[in-house]
Design a protein around this motif. Structure first.
Motif, PDB file in Angstrom:
ATOM      1  N   ASP A  47      10.528   3.139 -14.020  1.00 31.18           N
ATOM      2  CA  ASP A  47       9.095   2.816 -14.008  1.00 31.18           C
ATOM      3  C   ASP A  47       8.520   2.964 -12.606  1.00 31.18           C
ATOM      4  N   LEU A  48       8.522   4.169 -12.090  1.00 29.83           N
ATOM      5  CA  LEU A  48       7.921   4.435 -10.788  1.00 29.83           C
ATOM      6  C   LEU A  48       6.661   5.274 -10.976  1.00 29.83           C
ATOM      7  N   SER A  49       5.900   4.926 -11.982  1.00 31.84           N
ATOM      8  CA  SER A  49       4.682   5.658 -12.313  1.00 31.84           C
ATOM      9  C   SER A  49       3.616   5.453 -11.246  1.00 31.84           C
ATOM     10  N   GLU A  50       2.566   6.223 -11.349  1.00 36.93           N
ATOM     11  CA  GLU A  50       1.452   6.098 -10.398  1.00 36.93           C
ATOM     12  C   GLU A  50       0.841   4.704 -10.481  1.00 36.93           C
ATOM     13  N   GLU A  51       0.790   4.155 -11.688  1.00 37.38           N
ATOM     14  CA  GLU A  51       0.242   2.813 -11.872  1.00 37.38           C
ATOM     15  C   GLU A  51       1.072   1.774 -11.111  1.00 37.38           C
ATOM     16  N   THR A  52       2.377   1.888 -11.167  1.00 40.16           N
ATOM     17  CA  THR A  52       3.260   0.966 -10.452  1.00 40.16           C
ATOM     18  C   THR A  52       3.095   1.125  -8.951  1.00 40.16           C
ATOM     19  N   GLN A  53       3.010   2.363  -8.488  1.00 37.98           N
ATOM     20  CA  GLN A  53       2.827   2.609  -7.064  1.00 37.98           C
ATOM     21  C   GLN A  53       1.503   2.044  -6.577  1.00 37.98           C
ATOM     22  N   ASN A  54       0.448   2.201  -7.367  1.00 37.95           N
ATOM     23  CA  ASN A  54      -0.861   1.644  -6.997  1.00 37.95           C
ATOM     24  C   ASN A  54      -0.819   0.124  -6.958  1.00 37.95           C
ATOM     25  N   ARG A  55      -0.095  -0.484  -7.897  1.00 39.42           N
ATOM     26  CA  ARG A  55       0.027  -1.942  -7.928  1.00 39.42           C
ATOM     27  C   ARG A  55       0.739  -2.426  -6.664  1.00 39.42           C
ATOM     28  N   LEU A  56       1.807  -1.741  -6.269  1.00 41.72           N
ATOM     29  CA  LEU A  56       2.527  -2.109  -5.051  1.00 41.72           C
ATOM     30  C   LEU A  56       1.638  -1.979  -3.818  1.00 41.72           C
ATOM     31  N   LEU A  57       0.844  -0.907  -3.768  1.00 42.47           N
ATOM     32  CA  LEU A  57      -0.062  -0.717  -2.634  1.00 42.47           C
ATOM     33  C   LEU A  57      -1.126  -1.809  -2.598  1.00 42.47           C
ATOM     34  N   GLU A  58      -1.681  -2.168  -3.746  1.00 42.63           N
ATOM     35  CA  GLU A  58      -2.682  -3.235  -3.796  1.00 42.63           C
ATOM     36  C   GLU A  58      -2.084  -4.576  -3.367  1.00 42.63           C
ATOM     37  N   ASP A  59      -0.868  -4.852  -3.802  1.00 40.75           N
ATOM     38  CA  ASP A  59      -0.195  -6.089  -3.380  1.00 40.75           C
ATOM     39  C   ASP A  59       0.025  -6.089  -1.870  1.00 40.75           C
ATOM     40  N   SER A  60       0.396  -4.938  -1.331  1.00 40.80           N
ATOM     41  CA  SER A  60       0.605  -4.821   0.105  1.00 40.80           C
ATOM     42  C   SER A  60      -0.707  -5.009   0.863  1.00 40.80           C
ATOM     43  N   ILE A  62      -6.998  -1.225   6.634  1.00 41.21           N
ATOM     44  CA  ILE A  62      -6.199  -2.018   5.695  1.00 41.21           C
ATOM     45  C   ILE A  62      -5.251  -1.112   4.925  1.00 41.21           C
ATOM     46  N   GLU A  63      -5.751   0.036   4.476  1.00 38.97           N
ATOM     47  CA  GLU A  63      -4.896   0.952   3.709  1.00 38.97           C
ATOM     48  C   GLU A  63      -3.752   1.488   4.575  1.00 38.97           C
ATOM     49  N   GLU A  64      -4.050   1.876   5.803  1.00 38.54           N
ATOM     50  CA  GLU A  64      -2.994   2.382   6.694  1.00 38.54           C
ATOM     51  C   GLU A  64      -1.945   1.308   6.974  1.00 38.54           C
ATOM     52  N   GLU A  65      -2.408   0.097   7.229  1.00 37.04           N
ATOM     53  CA  GLU A  65      -1.470  -0.992   7.501  1.00 37.04           C
ATOM     54  C   GLU A  65      -0.687  -1.376   6.247  1.00 37.04           C
ATOM     55  N   ALA A  66      -1.313  -1.280   5.079  1.00 38.12           N
ATOM     56  CA  ALA A  66      -0.630  -1.593   3.827  1.00 38.12           C
ATOM     57  C   ALA A  66       0.501  -0.599   3.571  1.00 38.12           C
ATOM     58  N   ILE A  67       0.258   0.660   3.853  1.00 37.05           N
ATOM     59  CA  ILE A  67       1.301   1.677   3.683  1.00 37.05           C
ATOM     60  C   ILE A  67       2.454   1.391   4.641  1.00 37.05           C
ATOM     61  N   ARG A  68       2.123   1.059   5.885  1.00 31.62           N
ATOM     62  CA  ARG A  68       3.163   0.706   6.859  1.00 31.62           C
ATOM     63  C   ARG A  68       3.916  -0.549   6.418  1.00 31.62           C
ATOM     64  N   ASN A  69       3.191  -1.489   5.856  1.00 30.20           N
ATOM     65  CA  ASN A  69       3.772  -2.756   5.416  1.00 30.20           C
ATOM     66  C   ASN A  69       4.780  -2.552   4.280  1.00 30.20           C
ATOM     67  N   LEU A  70       4.570  -1.546   3.451  1.00 30.28           N
ATOM     68  CA  LEU A  70       5.499  -1.285   2.346  1.00 30.28           C
ATOM     69  C   LEU A  70       6.915  -1.039   2.858  1.00 30.28           C
ATOM     70  N   TYR A  71       7.037  -0.467   4.057  1.00 30.57           N
ATOM     71  CA  TYR A  71       8.358  -0.198   4.623  1.00 30.57           C
ATOM     72  C   TYR A  71       9.087  -1.474   5.031  1.00 30.57           C
ATOM     73  N   SER A  72       8.381  -2.577   5.139  1.00 30.52           N
ATOM     74  CA  SER A  72       9.028  -3.832   5.513  1.00 30.52           C
ATOM     75  C   SER A  72       9.551  -4.592   4.300  1.00 30.52           C
ATOM     76  N   TYR A  73       9.182  -4.161   3.092  1.00 25.87           N
ATOM     77  CA  TYR A  73       9.646  -4.814   1.874  1.00 25.87           C
ATOM     78  C   TYR A  73      11.085  -4.406   1.565  1.00 25.87           C
TER      79      TYR A  73
END
Length: 65
Positions: free
Chosen positions: A8-21, A48-59
């Motif tokens: 389940d690595l669909s676009e919807e899941t990826q968007n949800r992870l980005l929004e959470d970040s 916020i979007e740039e930092e959220a993408i960077r933040n995903l790498y810390s998860y």
């Protein structure tokens, strides 16, 4: 840790992870980012979007196969 189903690595899941970040970044660093944006005339949403993408790498992700 974030538990994901490997199938389940669909676009919807990826968007949800980005929004959470984004929410996580805004909660942790929102005031500092707002100050930086005002001083440097940059879009808040872009920062916020740039930092959220960077933040995903810390998860820590755990994939269930």
């Amino acid at each position: 840790m974030i538990y994901l189903n490997f199938t389940d690595l669909s676009e919807e899941t990826q968007n949800r992870l980005l929004e959470d970040s984004k929410k996580d970044v805004e909660r942790k660093f929102g005031d500092d980012i707002r100050k930086y944006v005002k001083e440097n005339y940059i879009s808040f949403e872009t920062m916020i979007e740039e930092e959220a993408i960077r933040n995903l790498y810390s998860y820590t992700f755990v994939f269930n196969i």
